[in-house]
Motif scaffolding. Structure first.
Motif, PDB file in Angstrom:
ATOM      1  N   MET A  38       0.797  -1.206  -0.101  1.00  0.00           N
ATOM      2  CA  MET A  38      -0.133   0.055  -0.030  1.00  0.00           C
ATOM      3  C   MET A  38       0.502   1.264  -0.113  1.00  0.00           C
ATOM      4  O   MET A  38       1.589   1.255   0.824  1.00  0.00           O
ATOM      5  CB  MET A  38      -0.820  -0.056   1.197  1.00  0.00           C
ATOM      6  CG  MET A  38      -0.874   0.173   2.213  1.00  0.00           C
ATOM      7  SD  MET A  38      -2.079  -0.033   3.606  1.00  0.00           S
ATOM      8  CE  MET A  38      -1.085  -0.020   4.927  1.00  0.00           C
TER       9      MET A  38
ATOM     10  N   LYS B 143      -9.061  -2.710   3.106  1.00  0.00           N
ATOM     11  CA  LYS B 143      -8.047  -2.285   4.146  1.00  0.00           C
ATOM     12  C   LYS B 143      -8.919  -1.991   5.191  1.00  0.00           C
ATOM     13  O   LYS B 143      -9.215  -0.874   5.385  1.00  0.00           O
ATOM     14  CB  LYS B 143      -7.444  -0.983   3.540  1.00  0.00           C
ATOM     15  CG  LYS B 143      -6.367  -1.328   2.267  1.00  0.00           C
ATOM     16  CD  LYS B 143      -5.823  -0.036   1.839  1.00  0.00           C
ATOM     17  CE  LYS B 143      -4.908  -0.404   0.425  1.00  0.00           C
ATOM     18  NZ  LYS B 143      -4.244   0.746   0.165  1.00  0.00           N
TER      19      LYS B 143
ATOM     20  N   ASN C 206      -5.791   3.381   7.734  1.00  0.00           N
ATOM     21  CA  ASN C 206      -6.673   2.732   6.642  1.00  0.00           C
ATOM     22  C   ASN C 206      -8.126   3.626   7.129  1.00  0.00           C
ATOM     23  O   ASN C 206      -9.050   3.036   6.490  1.00  0.00           O
ATOM     24  CB  ASN C 206      -7.105   1.269   6.845  1.00  0.00           C
ATOM     25  CG  ASN C 206      -5.868   0.371   6.495  1.00  0.00           C
ATOM     26  OD1 ASN C 206      -4.792   1.093   5.595  1.00  0.00           O
ATOM     27  ND2 ASN C 206      -5.756  -0.595   6.911  1.00  0.00           N
TER      28      ASN C 206
END
Length: 275
Positions: free
Chosen positions: A1, A80, A95
């Motif tokens: 990510m 997420k 997140n």
């Protein structure tokens, strides 16, 4: 990510408390003993300490309101899940749209979270923007906590919302130590490099950079070099140069030809597009 933002992490903290209801008196020894045993087991499982909290990432897997309905607002990012991290008296939430954080205390199984601070990013997705408020409004204040045999953590708010988090070991737990914080500059373009198992392998081009305690770069970085490993949690986008803060860990007894160090992304501190 790959998070393209320049910000400082704001760790956060949570509070939780666990209450026990005495087992009802039975009509005989056979009735009382199982109830007493069950109550004792629940008390043991509910015990939570700072070390346990800090050794895991806590990923939200279930959230229900007092009426039993799923709290959809907390699942704006199905890929997420909202994640809690505890460290040095601070709780951080990731997140979400923004990074959220606040102080916490844990005493006698009671977790208390103070007012939360937030970064100031704007998200175009309305559901993602609403996620910040949905999270912070439920994590501030006092929460009741319970921990199941499988390690899941349950937090219950004063309004009766129930949040269930699954544990995931932190890098410090997996590698058996705190690791070393380093800053790496990752070039916008990868380069073909030799790999014993993968033909036409593309290596990240990386060099280490130094910062002082005021966040100013120090000295001149060296030249970019092939980076044959991976940075856990980092996804490279062609044409984007990043400066990342990572934790570097020594790998104990690595397999033959495997790297002796592991790199885990902490945060992206600088990004620039170079097409």
């Amino acid at each position: 990510m790959n998070r393209k933002l320049t910000l400082l992490l704001l760790p956060l903290a949570l509070l939780a408390a666990c209450s026990q209801t005495p087992a009802p008196a039975g009509t005989g020894g056979d009735d009382v003993a199982p109830a007493a045993t069950k109550a004792a087991d629940q008390q043991t499982l509910a015990h939570l300490d700072a070390q346990r909290l800090q050794s895991q990432h806590w990923l939200l897997k279930q959230a229900t309101a007092a009426d039993g309905k799923r709290i959809d607002a907390l699942f704006a990012r199905d890929d997420k899940p909202v994640t809690l991290d505890f460290a040095d008296g601070r709780l951080s939430v990731s997140n979400t749209c923004n990074r959220l954080g606040g102080g916490y205390t844990l005493e006698n199984g009671t977790l208390k979270v103070g007012a939360m601070a937030s970064t100031m990013m704007a998200c175009t997705d309305k559901a993602l923007m609403a996620l910040d408020e949905a999270v912070s409004s439920r994590l501030q204040g006092e929460l009741k906590t319970a921990q199941d045999a499988d390690g899941t953590l349950t937090l219950t708010t004063a309004k009766g919302d129930v949040l269930v988090f699954a544990p995931e070991p932190t890098a410090e737990t997996r590698f058996g130590g705190p690791g070393e914080t380093v800053f790496l500059e990752v070039a916008a373009k990868t380069e073909k490099c030799s790999h014993p198992l993968i033909p036409d392998y593309q290596c990240l081009q990386v060099r280490e950079v130094k910062f002082d305690d005021k966040g100013l770069k120090q000295g001149e970085p060296g030249k970019f070099e092939n980076f044959y490993g991976t940075i856990e949690g980092y996804t490279h986008e062609d044409g984007v140069r990043n400066v990342v803060r990572v934790k570097r860990f020594a790998v104990k007894n690595p397999p033959a030809d495997a790297p002796s160090q592991a790199y885990v992304l902490d945060m992206v501190v600088e990004s620039a597009t170079e097409r």
